[in-house]
Scaffold this active site. Structure first.
Site, PDB file in Angstrom:
ATOM      1  N   LYS A   1       0.891  -1.174   0.000  1.00 45.75           N
ATOM      2  CA  LYS A   1       0.000   0.000   0.000  1.00 45.75           C
ATOM      3  C   LYS A   1       0.919   1.211   0.000  1.00 45.75           C
ATOM      4  O   LYS A   1       1.588   1.502   0.991  1.00 45.75           O
ATOM      5  CB  LYS A   1      -0.912   0.040   1.217  1.00 45.75           C
TER       6      LYS A   1
ATOM      7  N   GLU B   1      -1.163   7.508  -0.531  1.00 48.67           N
ATOM      8  CA  GLU B   1      -2.264   8.043  -1.344  1.00 48.67           C
ATOM      9  C   GLU B   1      -1.874   9.375  -1.971  1.00 48.67           C
ATOM     10  O   GLU B   1      -2.317   9.719  -3.067  1.00 48.67           O
ATOM     11  CB  GLU B   1      -3.518   8.223  -0.479  1.00 48.67           C
TER      12      GLU B   1
ATOM     13  N   SER C   1       4.984   7.420  10.700  1.00 48.64           N
ATOM     14  CA  SER C   1       5.094   8.052  12.019  1.00 48.64           C
ATOM     15  C   SER C   1       5.102   7.002  13.130  1.00 48.64           C
ATOM     16  O   SER C   1       4.564   5.895  12.980  1.00 48.64           O
ATOM     17  CB  SER C   1       3.932   9.016  12.221  1.00 48.64           C
TER      18      SER C   1
ATOM     19  N   GLU D   1      10.118   1.376  10.420  1.00 49.80           N
ATOM     20  CA  GLU D   1      11.007   2.523  10.219  1.00 49.80           C
ATOM     21  C   GLU D   1      10.200   3.755  10.583  1.00 49.80           C
ATOM     22  O   GLU D   1       9.356   4.186   9.798  1.00 49.80           O
ATOM     23  CB  GLU D   1      11.444   2.633   8.756  1.00 49.80           C
ATOM     24  N   LEU D   2      10.436   4.330  11.766  1.00 46.63           N
ATOM     25  CA  LEU D   2       9.523   5.357  12.256  1.00 46.63           C
ATOM     26  C   LEU D   2      10.210   6.721  12.345  1.00 46.63           C
ATOM     27  O   LEU D   2      11.227   6.959  11.704  1.00 46.63           O
ATOM     28  CB  LEU D   2       8.946   4.900  13.595  1.00 46.63           C
TER      29      LEU D   2
ATOM     30  N   CYS E   1      13.119  11.286   7.399  1.00 41.36           N
ATOM     31  CA  CYS E   1      13.177  10.837   8.799  1.00 41.36           C
ATOM     32  C   CYS E   1      14.574  11.034   9.381  1.00 41.36           C
ATOM     33  O   CYS E   1      14.739  11.080  10.594  1.00 41.36           O
ATOM     34  CB  CYS E   1      12.717   9.394   8.915  1.00 41.36           C
TER      35      CYS E   1
END
Ligand code: NAD
Length: 488
Positions: free
Chosen positions: A173, A176, A227, A248-249, A282
């Site tokens: 996914k 968007e 996030s 992976e934040l 990030c």
């Protein structure tokens, strides 16, 4: 008018339209550039069926053949770079040159992982006569991958490369806001001859898609970049299905500037880097802790270069920095600047958004920011830098480690002793010295603490997409228990 592709879902090697669509906007103009197809439940079920069939074929395909197909797709992406880059600029806003570099970077991730596909070694463990223990790594199964909007091609590339190189199939996914980048990846793989069902691409309502896919028994790995709050939510969902996650934040990268480097050169270079991708990275350098002796010169050089950054439409070759991705980022940045200003921070550059249209926000430099300002704890995820003086290296390291994040950290110094102290002291997955680059294909990348876990890239990059299987093989039929040769 630069071409923007017709957006479609990609399921079971076929492009598919959807009854429901949403607009995709150009963040530089706020005008519609395409219609995003929204996947329904039936599309997700088809993707799961296809991924299951695809996994059966791909997991049994020789690693060398897998690598050849991945390399072919990477080479098509490189060839098509001049057509792909403008669509990334249109949907994300970044300057065309940076979009071109992103295509190359995405191709590099595929090329590296294609090599790693052929080095998924197992091992044979020394054992007693008559028994052999061997340990192999097998592809885990279907991956549910979720990629964000800040790098429309290279973020999905990380997930697709790791999954496909390991022999997994994937339902991706993509974001968007920026669907075309991932579509170009799917096109390249289709043209490179990837078997049907191995790569499936969907868009839609992120919460609906993740809450449907993650609990499925057939999904064996969840890989997410985004996030920390969403990462925690997806991790909780995966835990209920006992499915491993690769997360992976967020980060809030500290930069420690020692007084043995040229402060003006370091300041100028840091401002240019801060502007990259409008700070929506990030690993973007954000909290600058500068030794008192160098502080003034560093802050001045940084602010001067920040104020000179040419902001504009990414299709204009003179543009150094495009808009941020959406109105949410503008609102978040404005709130952080106002809060810091009210608490006594100095604004050395930027701070105010220009009149529209477009989601533009200038490189903003806040100095002498008090510890209770929100921006000292909350990741700005935009072109915002904090420059604060520090007494010494211990003070700087303590401040760098004071947040619950630990993704990228940076140091500027020519002293080997300082590098050693940084290496020992900094809590982060990636530490870079005298460079603000933190993530390249050949080394592992990922976080500690609330910045996530698992690694992408490097020799470690495929670990999360494989499972370890141990085979205990006795040469003769034997009822006696044999534990590493111990006599009963
Ligand atoms: P957000 O938290 O709403 O979304 C972050 C990402 O997660 C988006 O790509 C979104 O589509 C996806 N997402 C949101 N809810 C989801 C769900 N329930 N299931 C699956 N996916 C979901 O924030 P945002 O405003 O889009 O982005 C800003 C924040 O996101 C930043 O503060 C930054 O920390 C983070 N971010 C991080 C990266 C990264 O590279 N680590 C990239 C983009 C965004």
């Amino acid at each position: 008018m630069t071409d923007y592709p017709e957006l479609q879902l990609f399921i079971d090697n076929r492009w598919r339209k959807a009854a429901e669509t949403l607009p995709v906007l150009n963040p530089a103009t706020e005008q519609e550039i395409g219609r995003l197809p929204i996947a329904r439940r039936a599309d997700l079920d088809d993707a799961l069926e296809a991924a299951e069939r695809g996994f059966k074929i791909w997991s049994r395909t020789a690693p060398r053949i897998r690598a050849q197909i991945i390399l072919k797709a990477a080479s098509l992406m490189r060839e098509r770079g001049p057509q792909i880059a403008p669509s990334i600029t249109l949907e994300n806003g970044k300057p065309l040159a940076q979009a071109g570099m992103e295509v190359v970077r995405g191709a590099e991730f595929f090329e590296w992982d294609a090599g790693e596909a052929q080095r998924l070694y197992g091992h044979v463990v020394p054992s007693a006569p008559g028994i052999r223990y061997s340990v192999i790594r097998e592809p885990a199964g279907i991956v549910a991958g979720f990629a964000p909007w800040n790098f429309p091609l290279s973020q999905p590339a990380r997930k697709v490369a790791g999954a496909l190189a390991s022999g997994c199939s994937i339902i991706l996914k993509a974001a968007e806001e920026t669907p075309a980048g991932a579509m170009h990846i799917a096109r390249a793989f289709q043209d490179a001859g990837l078997p049907a069902g191995v790569l499936n691409l969907v868009f839609g309502n992120p919460a609906e898609i993740s809450s449907y896919l993650i609990p499925q028994d057939r999904v064996r790995v969840v890989a997410f970049t985004g996030s920390t709050s969403v990462g925690i939510h997806l991790t909780e969902m995966a835990a209920r299905a006992m499915t491993p996650v690769l997360m992976e934040l967020g980060g809030h990268a500290p930069v420690i500037v020692c007084d043995d480097v040229d402060p003006a050169a370091a300041g100028t270079m840091s401002a240019v880097r801060k502007a990259r991708n409008s700070g929506q990275v990030c690993t973007s350098p954000t909290r600058f802790f500068v030794m008192e002796k160098s502080y003034q010169a560093f802050a001045k050089a940084f602010a001067d270069r920040a104020a000179a950054v040419r902001m504009g439409n990414g299709l204009d070759p003179a543009t150094e920095m495009g808009p941020v991705a959406n109105h949410r980022r503008i609102a978040a940045l404005e709130a952080l600047v106002e809060d810091a200003r009210a608490k006594g921070a100095k604004v050395l550059a930027g701070g105010t958004r220009p009149n529209g249209p477009g989601y533009f926000f200038p490189v903003t430099v806040l100095a002498e920011v008090p510890d209770d300002a929100r921006v000292m704890r909350e990741e700005p995820f935009g072109p915002l830098a904090i420059i604060n003086p520090v007494r010494d290296l211990d003070d700087a390291i303590a401040r760098a480690n004071s947040l619950p994040f630990g993704l990228a950290a940076y140091g500027f110094t020519h002293s080997a002793a300082n590098v050693d102290r940084l290496t020992q002291g900094i809590e982060a997955g990636n530490l870079s010295i005298n460079t603000l680059e933190a993530s390249v294909a050949e080394v592992p990348f990922g976080g500690v603490k609330y910045s996530g876990h698992g690694r992408e890239g490097g020799a470690e990059g495929l670990h999360h997409y494989t499972v370890t299987k141990t085979i205990s093989h006795k040469m003769e039929l034997d009822h006696e228990p044999t534990v590493s040769g111990a006599k009963p």
